[in-house]
Each structure stands twice: as C-alpha cells, then as structure tokens.
Write a protein that holds these residues in place. Sequence first.
Motif, PDB file in Angstrom:
ATOM      1  N   SER A  84      -9.445   2.214  -2.890  1.00  0.00           N
ATOM      2  CA  SER A  84      -8.937   3.456  -2.291  1.00  0.00           C
ATOM      3  C   SER A  84      -9.431   4.662  -3.062  1.00  0.00           C
ATOM      4  O   SER A  84      -9.631   4.599  -4.288  1.00  0.00           O
ATOM      5  N   ALA A  85      -9.555   5.785  -2.351  1.00  0.00           N
ATOM      6  CA  ALA A  85      -9.926   7.042  -3.010  1.00  0.00           C
ATOM      7  C   ALA A  85      -8.834   7.512  -3.951  1.00  0.00           C
ATOM      8  O   ALA A  85      -9.057   8.434  -4.743  1.00  0.00           O
ATOM      9  N   LYS A  99       0.790  -1.241   0.000  1.00  0.00           N
ATOM     10  CA  LYS A  99       0.000   0.000   0.000  1.00  0.00           C
ATOM     11  C   LYS A  99       0.821   1.290   0.000  1.00  0.00           C
ATOM     12  O   LYS A  99       0.246   2.363   0.179  1.00  0.00           O
ATOM     13  N   ASN A 125      -9.310   8.678   3.961  1.00  0.00           N
ATOM     14  CA  ASN A 125      -8.051   8.649   4.737  1.00  0.00           C
ATOM     15  C   ASN A 125      -8.255   7.992   6.105  1.00  0.00           C
ATOM     16  O   ASN A 125      -8.616   8.657   7.075  1.00  0.00           O
ATOM     17  N   PHE A 130       2.786  10.690  11.496  1.00  0.00           N
ATOM     18  CA  PHE A 130       3.915  11.617  11.656  1.00  0.00           C
ATOM     19  C   PHE A 130       3.668  12.537  12.850  1.00  0.00           C
ATOM     20  O   PHE A 130       4.558  12.765  13.671  1.00  0.00           O
ATOM     21  N   GLN A 166       6.315  18.745   9.330  1.00  0.00           N
ATOM     22  CA  GLN A 166       6.408  19.678   8.213  1.00  0.00           C
ATOM     23  C   GLN A 166       5.029  19.757   7.570  1.00  0.00           C
ATOM     24  O   GLN A 166       4.441  18.727   7.216  1.00  0.00           O
ATOM     25  N   ILE A 167       4.525  20.971   7.441  1.00  0.00           N
ATOM     26  CA  ILE A 167       3.226  21.157   6.775  1.00  0.00           C
ATOM     27  C   ILE A 167       3.517  21.447   5.304  1.00  0.00           C
ATOM     28  O   ILE A 167       4.154  22.454   4.983  1.00  0.00           O
ATOM     29  N   LEU A 192       0.110  11.887   7.443  1.00  0.00           N
ATOM     30  CA  LEU A 192       0.066  12.953   8.436  1.00  0.00           C
ATOM     31  C   LEU A 192      -0.133  12.447   9.871  1.00  0.00           C
ATOM     32  O   LEU A 192       0.626  12.827  10.780  1.00  0.00           O
ATOM     33  N   ARG A 197       4.099  19.203  -1.170  1.00  0.00           N
ATOM     34  CA  ARG A 197       4.683  17.904  -1.509  1.00  0.00           C
ATOM     35  C   ARG A 197       4.292  17.577  -2.947  1.00  0.00           C
ATOM     36  O   ARG A 197       3.098  17.619  -3.281  1.00  0.00           O
ATOM     37  N   ASP A 208       0.715  16.021  -4.441  1.00  0.00           N
ATOM     38  CA  ASP A 208      -0.429  16.178  -3.531  1.00  0.00           C
ATOM     39  C   ASP A 208      -1.567  16.950  -4.183  1.00  0.00           C
ATOM     40  O   ASP A 208      -1.335  17.885  -4.943  1.00  0.00           O
ATOM     41  N   ARG A 217      -8.373  16.898   3.915  1.00  0.00           N
ATOM     42  CA  ARG A 217      -8.696  15.509   3.600  1.00  0.00           C
ATOM     43  C   ARG A 217      -9.940  15.072   4.362  1.00  0.00           C
ATOM     44  O   ARG A 217     -10.276  15.608   5.416  1.00  0.00           O
TER      45      ARG A 217
HETATM   46  N1  UFG Z   1       0.894  16.256   5.132  1.00  0.00           N
HETATM   47  C1  UFG Z   1       1.719  17.199   5.707  1.00  0.00           C
HETATM   48  N2  UFG Z   1       2.829  16.745   6.348  1.00  0.00           N
HETATM   49  C2  UFG Z   1       3.156  15.435   6.450  1.00  0.00           C
HETATM   50  C3  UFG Z   1       2.287  14.487   5.852  1.00  0.00           C
HETATM   51  C4  UFG Z   1       1.174  14.930   5.193  1.00  0.00           C
HETATM   52  O1  UFG Z   1       1.481  18.395   5.640  1.00  0.00           O
HETATM   53  O2  UFG Z   1       4.187  15.094   7.047  1.00  0.00           O
HETATM   54  C5  UFG Z   1      -0.354  16.728   4.485  1.00  0.00           C
HETATM   55  C6  UFG Z   1      -0.465  16.353   3.027  1.00  0.00           C
HETATM   56  O3  UFG Z   1       0.137  17.347   2.215  1.00  0.00           O
HETATM   57  C7  UFG Z   1      -1.984  16.262   2.851  1.00  0.00           C
HETATM   58  C8  UFG Z   1      -2.470  15.760   4.204  1.00  0.00           C
HETATM   59  O4  UFG Z   1      -1.429  16.064   5.127  1.00  0.00           O
HETATM   60  O5  UFG Z   1      -2.510  17.554   2.650  1.00  0.00           O
HETATM   61  C9  UFG Z   1      -2.741  14.258   4.227  1.00  0.00           C
HETATM   62  O6  UFG Z   1      -1.573  13.572   3.767  1.00  0.00           O
HETATM   63  P1  UFG Z   1      -1.440  11.976   3.919  1.00  0.00           P
HETATM   64  O7  UFG Z   1      -0.098  11.620   3.370  1.00  0.00           O
HETATM   65  O8  UFG Z   1      -1.765  11.572   5.294  1.00  0.00           O
HETATM   66  O9  UFG Z   1      -2.618  11.429   2.996  1.00  0.00           O
HETATM   67  P2  UFG Z   1      -2.834  11.583   1.425  1.00  0.00           P
HETATM   68  O10 UFG Z   1      -4.264  12.002   1.251  1.00  0.00           O
HETATM   69  O11 UFG Z   1      -1.811  12.432   0.794  1.00  0.00           O
HETATM   70  O12 UFG Z   1      -2.601  10.097   0.911  1.00  0.00           O
HETATM   71  C10 UFG Z   1      -3.515   9.077   1.289  1.00  0.00           C
HETATM   72  C11 UFG Z   1      -2.832   7.704   1.248  1.00  0.00           C
HETATM   73  C12 UFG Z   1      -2.458   7.320  -0.162  1.00  0.00           C
HETATM   74  C13 UFG Z   1      -3.640   7.454  -1.069  1.00  0.00           C
HETATM   75  C14 UFG Z   1      -4.212   8.870  -0.955  1.00  0.00           C
HETATM   76  C15 UFG Z   1      -5.442   9.066  -1.811  1.00  0.00           C
HETATM   77  O13 UFG Z   1      -1.665   7.730   2.033  1.00  0.00           O
HETATM   78  O14 UFG Z   1      -2.065   5.969  -0.164  1.00  0.00           O
HETATM   79  O15 UFG Z   1      -4.587   9.113   0.397  1.00  0.00           O
HETATM   80  O16 UFG Z   1      -6.466   8.281  -1.361  1.00  0.00           O
HETATM   81  F1  UFG Z   1      -3.216   7.253  -2.333  1.00  0.00           F
END
Ligand code: UFG
Length: 376
Positions: free
Chosen positions: A127-128, A87, A181, A205, A218-219, A202, A298, A301, A233
Amino acid sequence: MTKCILATGGAGYIGSHTTVELLRAGHSVVILDNFENSARDALASIPKIAGGGKIWLAEGDVRNARLVADVIQRHSVDAVIHFAGKKAVGESVADPLLYYHDNITGALSVLSAMRGTGCKRLVFSSSATVYGDVKMLPIPETAPTCSSNPYGRTKLMIEEIIDDFVASTDDFGALSLRYFNPVGAHPSGFIGESPIGTPNNLFPFIAQTAAGMRDMVQIFGNDYETRDGTGSRDYIHVVDLARGHVAAVEHLLSQTTNILPHRKVNLGTGKGHTVLEVLNTFSKVCGFQIPHRIVPRRPGDVGLSLADPSLAFGLFNWRAELGLDEMCRDHWRFQAATNEPRGRRRTRLGAEARWANRVWEDFESLGIAEGRNALA
Ligand code: UFG
Ligand code: NAD
C-alpha cells in the motif's frame, strides 16, 4: 501462456476484480478465502463477467500453511497473489496485535507453503501507506518509507520479510505492489466493494450518501495546499488495478534468470483529484447534487498523495487507463445495484446464483471445503 494462479483473499474487493482479469487473460485461478470480509455470493458473478474460464474455490484460512501448501500442490499453482489480510487503519490502531498477528502470520504462511512446494513467484498487496507523510511528489518507489499506524507497519514488515526470503532463495521472484487509492467497481455492476458499517473512505461514503443511506458527506478540511484547498489523492479504478496484477504476475512468470530481486512497484495513475472534484464528478454521474459540508481536517490525514507510476510501465508495460468519470460511474452503478430490492436483483443474478449453489453442493469433504467450477 496459461498459468494457474492462487489468489489468497480472492473473494474480496481487489481480489475478485483481479480474478476476472486473470480469467480474461486465459489463466486459471484458485481462490483461497475464509470470507471474513467478503461474501460467497460475489463469486457467483465472476465466471459470467469473465466470459468463462477455470476457477476453483478453497475455503479456509491463509494462516494455515498446510492448507496453503495443499492447495498449491493440488492445483500445480505457478504463482501466488497474496491479497488476504486485514486493512482497516482505525481498527489496527485500536487492536494492533490483531493486525500484527493476522497479517504477518498470513504472509509467513504463504512464504513457507511456497518454500515447501517449490512455487516461486509471488505478488504481494502492499500500500502507498508505506510512504507516510512523504513530501516528495509524485512519490517514486525510492522515497523513504515510514508508517504512522499498525496496518501500514504490517505492510512494511511484510515487504522486509519478503526481501529476506528472496535474498535467501534461488530463483524466487516477488513483486510488492503499492496501491494508491483503489475505487470504482466492475462496469457490469455485479462486483464492487460493500463496506461493513460506516465507511471511512471517501468513495463509499459519497456513494452511500447519494443512495440516501447517509445525510451528507463531510469534507475533511479545505485549507490544504491543493487546487481548491481540499485533500487530493491518486485514485485508481479497481479494474485498472486488477489489470496491473495480471501484467505483474505475467512479468514475474516470464523471468528466467536465477537471481531475481524483490521489486516494490507503485500502482497509481499519476493524476490527483481533490475531494471537491470527486464530489462534483459523482454528482454529475448521479444527476443530482450530493449534500456536503466542510468540517475540520481529519487527524492523521496528509494533504496530497500522488504516485509516480513510471516503474510499473517500464517493468511490465502497464499504465492506468480509466479516469475519474469511469471511477464515479462504475462505483455508482454498483451502489445502485446493491440498493435494488432483493427480488429484482436475484432475478438479474439468475444464472450466477445457480452457479454459486452448484459450487457449494459440489464441495468435497477433504478436511478443507473445496469446490470446482462446473463451468470449467
Ligand atoms: N475524505 C473526506 N471525507 C470523508 C472521507 C475522506 O473529506 O468522509 C477525504 C480525506 O480527508 C482525503 C480523501 O478524502 O483527503 C481520501 O480519503 P480516503 O479515506 O478515501 O483515503 P486515504 O488516502 O485517507 O486513505 C487510504 C486508505 C488507507 C491507506 C491510505 C494511504 O484508506 O488504508 O490511503 O495509502 F492507508
Ligand atoms: P478485502 O477485505 O475486500 O479483501 C480481502 C479478502 O481476504 C477478503 O475476501 C477476506 O475475506 C479475505 N481474508 C482476510 N483474512 C483472511 C484469512 N486469514 N484467510 C483467508 N482469507 C482472508 O480487501 P481489499 O480491498 O480487496 O484488499 C486486498 C489487499 O490489498 C489487502 O491486503 C489490503 O491490505 C491491500 N490494500 C487495499 C487497499 C484498498 O484501499 N482497498 C489499498 C492498499 C492495499
């Protein structure tokens, strides 16, 4: 309606929470897992949290169709929930063949075992991510699909494989659940997600930063078109998600018509939260400010992702009930428990750890390692 459910990958994050909810709903569960991304220890807590129930464990690889068929037959499995697979988006970009091989072979193996044994109800973990950077918000299941990475493409391909299989097989019902999420942990603090290495997501972390394992969060960007500029999200509590699986599988099992469609269904809350909102809520739950700083976006994103969860409610009467406070509270409780000195945690786990040993001592030599829960 007591049924026997096979949960491939049932020892993992979402599978273990779903197993608890299936047991609580009165079903029995067979977990098939090779523990490549989970620990046997985690299973020990499941019957205790669930308050008993029948649970079996088959250790092995889901890509082995003979093993899957053997487990289905041996336990007269009524429905399969297929969680097992890889995953990590980044890993899938670095090693796409691994993802295509493991995830697609796993799904083909499950389907061929089901065909061979006559087990005709399947729930698949989608998954979304299949929506890519869709602009339609909230996102309905009818939105166009497109994925920007090999992991997401395996989810889309598997959904299509299931489409074809369902179309060719009488009385075969399938639901692909598109998770938004998933976050949080069981409120008991006994099961949750323990990412290996540096977390990408997120919540883990933030939790590790709060626990002092990381310097700061880190945002990634504060210039998105959201309430405060940080990414937003649709976070869903893993216990809500688990209950969604119970509702989905019971819905499938209640269907008696000959021709069943393969439905794709969002599991989300329909509510979005920004990174800053998550950080502030987590800080409130911990009782101290979690260090953070703004850094550039990132790559890859999207700014906003939000589910339209109405189909799940219409089809199987499920909707998420837990909010951001509970997500942060339970995630933090699990993180804090994980950080406890080993001795204290072992004492607290007491009965569960003993149960685990008993299961493993009881394994029969069947060519596959299989154990039966003595509590059953
Ligand atoms: N973010 C931060 N800092 C971090 C980690 C994340 O600011 O250290 C932000 C990201 O930019 C995003 C939000 O927090 O705005 C959520 O990020 P995640 O990585 O937690 O989740 P994502 O939505 O980016 O990704 C998740 C899953 C993927 C999947 C995706 C779409 O991890 O496997 O949803 O469904 F592909
Ligand atoms: P996880 O890694 O915690 O659980 C997966 C489980 O499958 C693990 O216990 C692992 O050991 C097992 N497994 C992997 N390959 C196997 C194999 N070949 N044979 C037998 N067992 C195997 O992951 P999770 O977060 O619980 O995710 C479950 C499913 O949900 C996955 O298919 C994932 O792609 C999907 N999903 C997860 C998220 C998320 O954010 N966690 C979001 C959307 C979809």
